[in-house]
Scaffold this motif. Structure first.
Motif, PDB file in Angstrom:
ATOM      1  N   LEU A  24       0.811  -1.203   0.000  1.00 17.99           N
ATOM      2  CA  LEU A  24       0.000   0.000   0.000  1.00 17.99           C
ATOM      3  C   LEU A  24       0.855   1.268   0.000  1.00 17.99           C
ATOM      4  O   LEU A  24       0.587   2.216  -0.723  1.00 17.99           O
ATOM      5  N   ASP A  61     -11.219   1.950   2.546  1.00 20.83           N
ATOM      6  CA  ASP A  61     -11.304   1.017   3.668  1.00 20.83           C
ATOM      7  C   ASP A  61      -9.933   0.818   4.321  1.00 20.83           C
ATOM      8  O   ASP A  61      -9.820   0.761   5.541  1.00 20.83           O
ATOM      9  N   ALA A  62      -8.912   0.714   3.509  1.00 23.17           N
ATOM     10  CA  ALA A  62      -7.566   0.521   4.047  1.00 23.17           C
ATOM     11  C   ALA A  62      -7.134   1.736   4.860  1.00 23.17           C
ATOM     12  O   ALA A  62      -6.520   1.604   5.918  1.00 23.17           O
ATOM     13  N   ALA A  65      -8.775   1.582   8.258  1.00 23.70           N
ATOM     14  CA  ALA A  65      -8.465   0.423   9.109  1.00 23.70           C
ATOM     15  C   ALA A  65      -7.510   0.839  10.224  1.00 23.70           C
ATOM     16  O   ALA A  65      -6.588   1.623  10.000  1.00 23.70           O
ATOM     17  N   PRO A  71      -4.377  -8.581   8.616  1.00 24.05           N
ATOM     18  CA  PRO A  71      -4.516  -8.547   7.155  1.00 24.05           C
ATOM     19  C   PRO A  71      -5.801  -9.231   6.713  1.00 24.05           C
ATOM     20  O   PRO A  71      -6.328 -10.105   7.389  1.00 24.05           O
ATOM     21  N   GLY A  86     -10.370  -4.840   6.229  1.00 23.55           N
ATOM     22  CA  GLY A  86      -9.255  -5.473   5.575  1.00 23.55           C
ATOM     23  C   GLY A  86      -9.550  -5.944   4.185  1.00 23.55           C
ATOM     24  O   GLY A  86      -8.792  -6.693   3.626  1.00 23.55           O
ATOM     25  N   LEU A  88      -9.107  -5.000   1.369  1.00 21.77           N
ATOM     26  CA  LEU A  88      -8.142  -4.712   0.323  1.00 21.77           C
ATOM     27  C   LEU A  88      -7.562  -6.028  -0.120  1.00 21.77           C
ATOM     28  O   LEU A  88      -6.850  -6.138  -1.086  1.00 21.77           O
ATOM     29  N   THR A  94      -2.220  -4.183   1.566  1.00 13.67           N
ATOM     30  CA  THR A  94      -2.344  -3.808   2.971  1.00 13.67           C
ATOM     31  C   THR A  94      -1.088  -4.173   3.760  1.00 13.67           C
ATOM     32  O   THR A  94      -0.983  -3.843   4.914  1.00 13.67           O
TER      33      THR A  94
END
Length: 95
Positions: A24, A61-62, A65, A71, A86, A88, A94
């Motif tokens: 990421l 979303d990541a 988090a 993960p 999670g 992703l 991630t």
């Protein structure tokens, strides 16, 4: 086809091949722009827009988090659900 199935197909066919192995922190706007340009060369505009929307949801979303969160599973449970922190997924995105 329902939204979940469509979004998972977009993940497998359009997003994962390009970004699945990328961390990421290594993802850059320029890489996303190049990806969109590549998709635009062979896919319908609506498909490109949808792929970008799925990627955007995953990145949002990541970003939300909690740091150090576990993960994600090996593929998105529900890319469309909007609440799987999670999701992703597969990802090294991630990691």
């Amino acid at each position: 086809m329902n939204t979940k199935s469509r979004d998972e197909r977009i993940w497998r066919n359009q997003i994962e091949p390009t970004f699945g192995g990328m961390r990421l922190g290594d993802l850059r706007r320029s890489a996303i722009a190049a990806w969109v340009a590549e998709l635009s060369g062979g896919l319908a505009p609506a498909t490109v827009v949808r792929a970008l929307a799925v990627l955007r949801k995953m990145l949002d979303d990541a970003a939300r988090a909690p740091r150090g969160a576990e993960p994600a599973r090996s593929r998105p449970q529900s890319v469309a659900a909007g609440h799987a922190a999670g999701r992703l997924a597969t990802a090294s995105l991630t990691a």
